[in-house]
Design an enzyme around this catalytic site. Structure first.
Site, PDB file in Angstrom:
ATOM      1  N   ARG A  42      50.803   5.513  11.720  1.00  0.00           N
ATOM      2  CA  ARG A  42      52.139   4.991  11.998  1.00  0.00           C
ATOM      3  C   ARG A  42      52.633   4.136  10.832  1.00  0.00           C
ATOM      4  NH1 ARG A  42      55.017   2.477  17.269  1.00  0.00           N
ATOM      5  NH2 ARG A  42      56.836   1.642  16.171  1.00  0.00           N
ATOM      6  N   VAL A 125      55.186 -17.297  21.587  1.00  0.00           N
ATOM      7  CA  VAL A 125      55.053 -17.582  20.167  1.00  0.00           C
ATOM      8  C   VAL A 125      54.514 -18.974  19.874  1.00  0.00           C
ATOM      9  CG1 VAL A 125      57.448 -18.357  19.866  1.00  0.00           C
ATOM     10  CG2 VAL A 125      56.212 -17.343  17.944  1.00  0.00           C
ATOM     11  N   ALA A 153      70.234 -19.398  17.512  1.00  0.00           N
ATOM     12  CA  ALA A 153      71.284 -18.479  17.050  1.00  0.00           C
ATOM     13  C   ALA A 153      72.122 -17.989  18.226  1.00  0.00           C
ATOM     14  CB  ALA A 153      70.660 -17.295  16.311  1.00  0.00           C
ATOM     15  N   HIS A 178      59.681 -21.626  23.464  1.00  0.00           N
ATOM     16  CA  HIS A 178      60.491 -20.412  23.458  1.00  0.00           C
ATOM     17  C   HIS A 178      60.227 -19.727  24.787  1.00  0.00           C
ATOM     18  CE1 HIS A 178      62.442 -16.733  22.326  1.00  0.00           C
ATOM     19  NE2 HIS A 178      61.314 -16.040  22.360  1.00  0.00           N
TER      20      HIS A 178
END
Length: 317
Positions: A42, A125, A153, A178
């Site tokens: 891949r 994360v 954002a 997060h």
């Protein structure tokens, strides 16, 4: 004349990793990109596909499928590899499986002689960035996660829509995990240099809190809405990674809400969480400590406590 080769090694060529790679190519952020994946075929196919677009880009990047030995002279190793959550699987079980994946990645990267910056995007994360720091033994300023950069954002986009202002002129942050315990410190949110709360007051608006709560919820639930519609999210986080990468390679000293280790800032220690940080060639140069209200500090503390408790439950780090 001294030429500098800006090199990124990407571990994990799934949708997030390749969105990052594609954005790196289109923005000409680095000179060399090594794609590393347990599925080597891949990685080779992805490298071929990107290379076939070089003639249409403004870049002359060297792109190839590589191995962990290619991390030895990289400036950044970006980690997007991980396993998907199984139906009914608890978050701690998912974390445990991803920790085992990271054990198979971080060790070989460090063994290659890598001296650069780890950039982690794998969820959850904040905890996975902490795991990477523990497994690598690197100074924590050299290990950072994407944190709440994408959430920030999203927040600026929604506030731009709400106030009919370019999102780039909106200065507001999402902090903490997060995830579900993240929050917006509205006391620090501004359009240009004017606090958002002052804008409401100057207009005589008194019932603005419900609108702010709605925007916070939209930010917090954005990923689930995207996943519901198209199964996964990858473009936004890929571009967030590129922004962080640009700050590192360009030594920009940009303020970005990355996940980094706290050392007493906001009264928190021994935890990776998303806060505004100065990001430069050294990784996290320092945390920018905002003047939070007591209520906002409590929200950050609760988020950090959650992240600490989750990290403590992981075996093998």
């Amino acid at each position: 004349m001294r030429f500098v080769n800006r090199k990124v090694a990407l571990v994990g060529t799934g949708l997030v990793g390749m969105s990052y790679a594609y954005a790196l190519l289109n923005q000409s952020v680095c000179d060399e990109l090594a794609l590393i994946d347990i599925d080597q075929q891949r990685a080779q196919g992805e490298a071929m596909d990107l290379n076939h677009g070089l003639a249409f880009s403004g870049s002359n990047m060297k792109i190839y499928a590589g191995g962990y030995q290619d991390c030895s002279d990289a400036d950044i190793v970006a980690v997007c590899a991980g396993v998907a959550q199984k139906p009914g699987e608890s978050r701690i079980d998912l974390l445990q499986r991803n920790t085992e994946v990271f054990q198979s990645i971080v060790g070989p990267v460090v063994a290659s002689g890598f001296k650069g910056i780890f950039l982690v995007a794998t969820n959850p994360v904040d905890v996975m960035a902490h795991v990477t720091q523990a497994l690598s033994g690197f100074d924590d300023h050299r290990v950072l996660g994407t944190g709440t950069a994408l959430d920030t954002a999203r927040l600026r986009y929604l506030l731009g829509e709400y106030f009919s202002v370019d999102p780039r002129n909106v200065h507001a942050y999402v902090m903490g995990e997060h995830g579900d315990s993240e929050f917006v410190p509205w006391s620090q949110a501004m359009v240009a240099t004017k606090p958002i709360l002052d804008i409401f007051r100057s207009r005589g608006v008194t019932d603005y809190q419900k609108d702010l709560d709605h925007i916070s919820e939209e930010v917090r639930n954005a990923a689930q809405k995207i996943i519901s519609a198209k199964k996964s999210t990858y473009y936004g986080i890929g571009m967030a990674m590129v922004r962080i990468t640009r700050a590192i390679l360009g030594d920009d000293h940009s303020v970005l809400t990355v996940s980094s280790m706290l050392h007493g800032e906001y009264g928190e220690r021994d935890v990776y969480a998303g806060t505004p940080c100065i990001v430069s060639r050294d990784g996290v140069k320092r945390t920018v400590e905002l003047t939070l209200t007591p209520e906002e500090r409590e929200k950050l503390h609760d988020s950090c406590e959650l992240l600490r408790s989750v990290y403590r439950d992981i075996r093998g780090v």
